[in-house]
Motif scaffolding. Structure first.
Motif, mmCIF file in Angstrom:
data_model
loop_
_atom_site.group_PDB
_atom_site.id
_atom_site.type_symbol
_atom_site.label_atom_id
_atom_site.label_comp_id
_atom_site.label_asym_id
_atom_site.label_seq_id
_atom_site.Cartn_x
_atom_site.Cartn_y
_atom_site.Cartn_z
ATOM 1 N N ALA A 298 1.043 -1.094 0.022
ATOM 2 C CA ALA A 298 0.192 -0.051 0.013
ATOM 3 C C ALA A 298 1.092 1.294 -0.044
ATOM 4 O O ALA A 298 0.562 2.220 -0.772
ATOM 5 N N LEU A 299 1.979 1.247 0.826
ATOM 6 C CA LEU A 299 2.940 2.361 0.584
ATOM 7 C C LEU A 299 3.616 2.687 -0.727
ATOM 8 O O LEU A 299 3.644 3.785 -1.025
ATOM 9 N N ALA B 205 0.957 4.196 -2.836
ATOM 10 C CA ALA B 205 0.603 5.673 -2.329
ATOM 11 C C ALA B 205 1.711 6.507 -2.911
ATOM 12 O O ALA B 205 1.683 7.608 -3.201
ATOM 13 N N ASP B 206 2.998 5.932 -2.855
ATOM 14 C CA ASP B 206 4.209 6.695 -3.494
ATOM 15 C C ASP B 206 3.999 7.164 -4.744
ATOM 16 O O ASP B 206 4.570 8.149 -5.106
ATOM 17 N N VAL C 60 5.956 9.707 -0.349
ATOM 18 C CA VAL C 60 5.681 8.763 0.862
ATOM 19 C C VAL C 60 6.789 8.066 1.334
ATOM 20 O O VAL C 60 6.862 8.098 2.795
ATOM 21 N N GLU D 230 -4.713 -1.136 4.143
ATOM 22 C CA GLU D 230 -4.478 0.295 3.378
ATOM 23 C C GLU D 230 -4.314 1.289 4.285
ATOM 24 O O GLU D 230 -3.904 2.488 4.424
ATOM 25 N N ASP D 231 -5.816 1.202 5.209
ATOM 26 C CA ASP D 231 -6.130 2.033 6.431
ATOM 27 C C ASP D 231 -4.647 2.230 7.159
ATOM 28 O O ASP D 231 -4.192 3.423 7.706
ATOM 29 N N ALA E 298 -1.844 1.495 6.724
ATOM 30 C CA ALA E 298 -0.494 2.030 6.265
ATOM 31 C C ALA E 298 -0.645 3.575 6.012
ATOM 32 O O ALA E 298 0.307 4.420 5.908
ATOM 33 N N SER E 299 -1.867 4.104 5.600
ATOM 34 C CA SER E 299 -1.960 5.480 5.601
ATOM 35 C C SER E 299 -1.663 6.247 6.811
ATOM 36 O O SER E 299 -1.293 7.528 6.851
ATOM 37 N N TYR F 29 0.344 5.381 9.066
ATOM 38 C CA TYR F 29 1.903 5.065 9.162
ATOM 39 C C TYR F 29 2.529 6.100 8.318
ATOM 40 O O TYR F 29 3.489 6.929 8.851
ATOM 41 N N ALA F 30 1.889 6.428 7.062
ATOM 42 C CA ALA F 30 2.585 7.346 6.250
ATOM 43 C C ALA F 30 2.599 8.736 6.463
ATOM 44 O O ALA F 30 3.407 9.557 6.274
ATOM 45 N N ARG F 31 1.587 8.887 7.364
ATOM 46 C CA ARG F 31 1.197 10.313 7.994
ATOM 47 C C ARG F 31 2.282 10.765 9.082
ATOM 48 O O ARG F 31 2.192 11.897 9.435
#
Length: 761
Positions: free
Chosen positions: A293-294, A297-298, A309, A349-350, A352-353, A355-357
């Motif tokens: 997912a990361l 998103a990247d 990301v 995915e949630d 991962a999002s 974590y990404a923030r």
């Protein structure tokens, strides 16, 4: 069964339940007043380090710097109950072998050195001089390769250094320890990935982190003091994403027993902001899903001209193997990831999002990650996830493996290891004028294999309950009696002391909480916590008996009786003043233990230098390595994909620490009065034509010729992923085949055992 209660527990971790449990054990162990005073010195400057878990103590401790389980451990060790020669005169070993773990340890503290008498099947008192003389004679008669020196995780740094040196002077590296049974995949996996064999966080990182990932660790039962920094993080709105098969109360809600407001109002803090019930052995798939997912998103961010990301600058400068890892994640199908992890794509995915923030992320994990056939790869997958956003070597971020016993990590630091490359043997040779053995020694599984094969002739146990902690219990107990010599150094009676070799000794030692008076006066000892900080510890209570001795004294006594004199080693001087042992430790490891004695009681601990915290990578590539797993399955040889085979997870109750069972009340899981239970998903109960409350037999599904079974477990319907079931350690260790271990670290794969369940009879 009339005294058994199975009733869901709805209260949070901590709170009045914790307070009540503490009062109960202090009263039962007959230390209600003195115990309360002792607890005020626990994890405090000038006091003693907790004898249970290895969670660090802060530089500015709270008034009550202990948790429910730590208090239980203190009460358990400082009980007023005693078990002396008169007890053994009344009970044969055969009789005692029919007792439960709880009944054995609850008899109290051992008070006299004892020798097993085969003729009467009883332990009889013996003098220390006689014990050392015979043990020494026996040891001198063996091939050094046939002797095992085991140590549990609570012996001090000083004792551990002396013990490891004794083994090598004797002629072997057979130094298995409790780390072999829990975090060896951490030692191997992190060393290969980031160049250090331990975690990279310190306690202060919890104050600045802005996201926490939590994998396979039951904080409410196994390290409750960690709940305080977790609660503080949640009050700062830090998200905590938990991956764990069972919903553990400490990872759901917590009431701080030290807060009068919370106790009076019965308010609590939500700990996990996302709770993902991953299937047993599904962590590699779950982490792969987050990484996949990361990457997506990247790429979307690049296409849209938004900030990346991934931390591409960190990846380019500090890592190796990124392209191969990217290809692995891209090549995984979402449907397969969902099936193996037991989690939906949307949930991953949630996570991962979130974590990404975050800019500063801590990855916490326990044996839920390590105790699998691919446990080392699972640990390295978490490292991969952290590397994608540069979360190693950054304040407020890093890896936090939660060690179990209070000094299991420190023992490795001072030489308790079967791997000669991890020990400065050249330095030891120079300091002590001998030729250290260079051959790899036996780890826990290899020691067990040697006992079964008959090649291991003698076993010395520095604490612990080895026979109960290891897998394949029934087979191992049968083989154990084939050894010539068994020596156990202990504070309390346990089953390992009753399964004996031909010649067997039980030697009582001081506990950490007791005053250790030697020639130079009362002694301090030291240990290393989970965050690589060294702490001093001082005993505060009177010894239980005039006949017990300190662990350094006992180790030195056996060494002197066994080894030829060495003019470079004065065992008596070391015993008389433990500061001299610390000087020897510093001389052996000068960079790690600089100014060791001077910094022994430094507030918050003396931090061990860790290159990875400085983004210096002591790996073969000179960089942090992305390690590509062989596949998604953490237990690829299991037949558990068959509909009638379940993945069994062994776990601890709220009322135990490791093999020590304090009582029969697993409060958080609503089980009281028994440990003979099997937690099952409702759908599995129905599919297998069973019933909640039914009595069942559990049999390991194995291709070898051995039958491994536990009879008469009561089914408890529980919130656990379908296809999984769970029961208590160590009682269910009999179900773990000796060969069912991590492929690299040889840690028993206790979190995913293939079993069949059928009604009793």
């Amino acid at each position: 069964m009339s005294d058994i209660e199975i009733e869901p527990y709805t209260d949070p971790a901590g709170g009045w339940g914790s307070a009540k449990s503490l009062v109960e054990i202090l009263t039962r162990e007959e230390v209600p007043i003195s115990g309360s005073a002792m607890l005020l010195k626990q994890n405090k400057p000038g006091g003693f380090m907790c004898v249970s878990c290895a969670w660090p103590k802060p530089a500015k401790p709270a008034t009550f710097e202990y948790c429910e389980n730590g208090a239980k451990a203190t009460a358990w060790e400082q009980t007023r109950k005693r078990i002396g020669p008169e007890f053994f005169a009344k009970h044969t070993v055969a009789e005692l072998l029919t007792w439960t773990d709880f009944d054995l340890e609850t008899q109290g503290r051992l008070t006299h050195p004892l020798r097993y008498d085969p003729a009467s099947d009883r332990y009889a008192p013996v003098s220390w001089e006689e014990a050392f003389a015979e043990i020494g004679r026996e040891l001198r008669g063996f091939d050094p390769k046939s002797v095992v020196y085991y140590s549990s995780g609570r012996a001090s740094l000083e004792t551990s250094y002396m013990y490891g040196l004794f083994a090598r002077l004797y002629g072997n590296n057979n130094l298995p320890d409790s780390s072999n049974m829990c975090h060896e995949p951490t030692s191997i996996g992190l060393k290969a990935s980031i160049g250090v064999p331990v975690g990279t966080t310190v306690l202060e990182d919890f104050e600045t982190t802005d996201c926490i990932l939590f994998f396979g660790q039951n904080v409410g039962s196994n390290a409750p003091r960690m709940l305080h920094p977790l609660q503080d993080a949640r009050r700062r709105n830090v998200p905590i994403i938990t991956f764990n098969p069972l919903r553990e109360r400490g990872l759901e809600r917590f009431t701080n027993p030290q807060s009068p407001v919370e106790m009076l109002t019965k308010s609590s803090t939500q700990i996990s902001t996302q709770y993902l019930q991953v299937k047993a052995g599904g962590d590699i798939a779950a982490i792969t899903g987050m990484c996949k997912a990361l990457f997506a998103a990247d790429r979307a961010a690049q296409a849209q001209g938004r900030p990346r990301v991934l931390d591409v600058a960190f990846i380019a400068e500090h890592t190796h193997g990124f392209d191969a890892f990217t290809a692995f994640c891209d090549g995984q199908d979402w449907s397969v990831l969902e099936t193996r992890s037991g989690l939906t794509r949307a949930a991953l995915e949630d996570a991962a999002s979130v974590y990404a923030r975050a800019k500063r992320v801590i990855g916490i994990y326990g044996m839920g990650l390590t105790q699998h056939r691919k446990g080392t790869e699972t640990v390295q997958m978490l490292v991969n996830l952290m590397l994608l956003r540069g979360n190693i070597g950054r304040a407020g971020a890093g890896l936090c493996p939660v060690r179990g016993h209070s000094n299991v990590q420190g023992q490795r630091t001072v030489g308790i290891s079967e791997k000669p490359e991890q020990v400065p043997l050249d330095k030891l040779a120079e300091m002590y004028a001998f030729t250290p053995p260079r051959e790899k020694g036996l780890n826990t599984i290899e020691a067990c294999e040697g006992i079964v094969a008959g090649t291991v002739k003698a076993f010395i146990g520095l604490g612990g309950n080895f026979v109960r902690a290891i897998p394949d219990t029934e087979r191992m107990e049968q083989a154990w009696r084939g050894m010539r010599l068994t020596v156990q150094i202990a504070t309390k009676l346990n089953r390992s002391h009753l399964v004996n070799g031909t010649v067997a000794y039980l030697l009582p030692c001081l506990g950490r909480i007791e005053i250790d008076a030697q020639a130079s006066g009362p002694q301090a000892v030291s240990m290393e916590d989970s965050t690589s900080c060294f702490h001093g510890s001082v005993g505060v209570t009177k010894p239980v008996s005039d006949h017990v001795r300190s662990e350094p004294w006992i180790v030195a006594g056996i060494a002197k009786a066994t080894l030829d004199p060495n003019p470079k080693i004065d065992w008596d001087a070391w015993v008389g003043d433990y500061a001299k042992v610390r000087e020897a430790i510093q001389a052996t490891y000068p960079e790690v233990f600089k100014d060791f004695n001077a910094r022994l009681f430094e507030p918050g601990g003396n931090h061990k230098p860790l290159a990875a915290r400085e983004r210096k990578w002591e790996t073969e590539t000179g960089k942090a390595n992305f390690v590509v797993p062989e596949g998604l399955d953490e237990d690829p040889d299991m037949p558990a994909r068959h509909a009638d085979v379940l993945d069994l997870i062994t776990l601890r109750s709220n009322d135990q620490f490791n093999t020590t069972v304090y009582g029969y009340h697993d409060r958080f899981r609503g089980v009281k009065g028994t440990r003979s239970v099997l937690f099952m998903n409702a759908a599995d109960i129905a599919r297998l034509d069973l019933a909640d409350g039914a009595t069942v037999d559990v049999v390991t599904e194995s291709t070898d010729q051995h039958v491994r079974a536990v009879r008469g477990l009561r089914i408890v319907k529980y919130n656990i992923p379908e296809g999984n079931c769970a029961g208590y350690y160590p009682e269910l260790n009999v179900l773990i085949p000796l060969w069912h271990h991590d492929e690299q670290a040889k840690t028993p794969a206790a979190k995913a055992i293939p079993v069949r369940v059928a009604r009793t009879g």
